[in-house]
Design a protein around this motif. Structure first.
Motif, PDB file in Angstrom:
ATOM      1  N   HIS A  18       0.840  -1.202   0.000  1.00 37.76           N
ATOM      2  CA  HIS A  18       0.000   0.000   0.000  1.00 37.76           C
ATOM      3  C   HIS A  18       0.875   1.252   0.000  1.00 37.76           C
ATOM      4  O   HIS A  18       0.965   1.958   0.993  1.00 37.76           O
ATOM      5  N   ASP A  21      -0.285   4.600   1.425  1.00 37.15           N
ATOM      6  CA  ASP A  21      -0.533   4.670   2.870  1.00 37.15           C
ATOM      7  C   ASP A  21       0.691   4.110   3.606  1.00 37.15           C
ATOM      8  O   ASP A  21       0.616   3.067   4.255  1.00 37.15           O
ATOM      9  N   GLY A  24       2.361   4.037   9.428  1.00 39.68           N
ATOM     10  CA  GLY A  24       1.411   3.459  10.370  1.00 39.68           C
ATOM     11  C   GLY A  24       1.853   3.698  11.794  1.00 39.68           C
ATOM     12  O   GLY A  24       2.917   4.251  12.055  1.00 39.68           O
ATOM     13  N   HIS A  38      -0.910  -0.421  12.582  1.00 39.84           N
ATOM     14  CA  HIS A  38      -2.172  -0.020  11.949  1.00 39.84           C
ATOM     15  C   HIS A  38      -1.902   1.137  10.991  1.00 39.84           C
ATOM     16  O   HIS A  38      -1.334   2.154  11.379  1.00 39.84           O
ATOM     17  N   PRO A  40      -3.760   3.893   8.455  1.00 37.15           N
ATOM     18  CA  PRO A  40      -5.083   4.512   8.394  1.00 37.15           C
ATOM     19  C   PRO A  40      -5.993   3.978   7.284  1.00 37.15           C
ATOM     20  O   PRO A  40      -7.179   3.782   7.510  1.00 37.15           O
ATOM     21  N   GLN A  41      -5.457   3.734   6.103  1.00 36.61           N
ATOM     22  CA  GLN A  41      -6.287   3.272   4.986  1.00 36.61           C
ATOM     23  C   GLN A  41      -6.208   1.760   4.776  1.00 36.61           C
ATOM     24  O   GLN A  41      -7.189   1.131   4.408  1.00 36.61           O
ATOM     25  N   ALA A  42      -5.042   1.181   5.002  1.00 31.22           N
ATOM     26  CA  ALA A  42      -4.821  -0.229   4.682  1.00 31.22           C
ATOM     27  C   ALA A  42      -5.174  -1.185   5.816  1.00 31.22           C
ATOM     28  O   ALA A  42      -5.252  -2.385   5.607  1.00 31.22           O
ATOM     29  N   GLY A  43      -5.361  -0.669   7.019  1.00 31.41           N
ATOM     30  CA  GLY A  43      -5.669  -1.545   8.145  1.00 31.41           C
ATOM     31  C   GLY A  43      -4.413  -2.007   8.856  1.00 31.41           C
ATOM     32  O   GLY A  43      -3.342  -1.405   8.733  1.00 31.41           O
ATOM     33  N   SER A  44      -4.506  -3.098   9.592  1.00 34.26           N
ATOM     34  CA  SER A  44      -3.395  -3.577  10.418  1.00 34.26           C
ATOM     35  C   SER A  44      -2.625  -4.683   9.717  1.00 34.26           C
ATOM     36  O   SER A  44      -3.192  -5.494   8.989  1.00 34.26           O
ATOM     37  N   GLU A  45      -1.308  -4.705   9.987  1.00 32.70           N
ATOM     38  CA  GLU A  45      -0.423  -5.728   9.439  1.00 32.70           C
ATOM     39  C   GLU A  45       0.598  -6.103  10.492  1.00 32.70           C
ATOM     40  O   GLU A  45       0.903  -5.316  11.389  1.00 32.70           O
TER      41      GLU A  45
END
Length: 69
Positions: A18, A21, A24, A38, A40-45
């Motif tokens: 991403h 984005d 995080g 986390h 903001p746009q892609a979520g958590s990884e």
């Protein structure tokens, strides 16, 4: 022991899934030392600690500065 702490702003080393984005925030360190970040746009990884670097500082007003000057 991880060098990252909850709340740290980080970005992955190398290419990301991403690129729009890239920055995080660390939300958790697992019992195995993995870092959950986390975006903001892609979520958590989940990342290994050495797969992350500190993100550049946020732009904005600086502490102690007088913006009216």
């Amino acid at each position: 022991m991880s060098r990252w702490f909850v709340g740290d702003r980080v970005t992955p080393v190398g290419d990301s899934d991403h690129p729009e984005d890239p920055i995080g925030k660390v939300v958790m360190i697992t019992a195995y030392g993995e870092v959950i970040v986390h975006f903001p746009q892609a979520g958590s990884e989940v990342y290994a600690p050495d797969e992350l670097v500190p993100a550049p500082p946020e732009e904005g007003p600086r502490e102690g500065g007088n913006s009216s000057e």
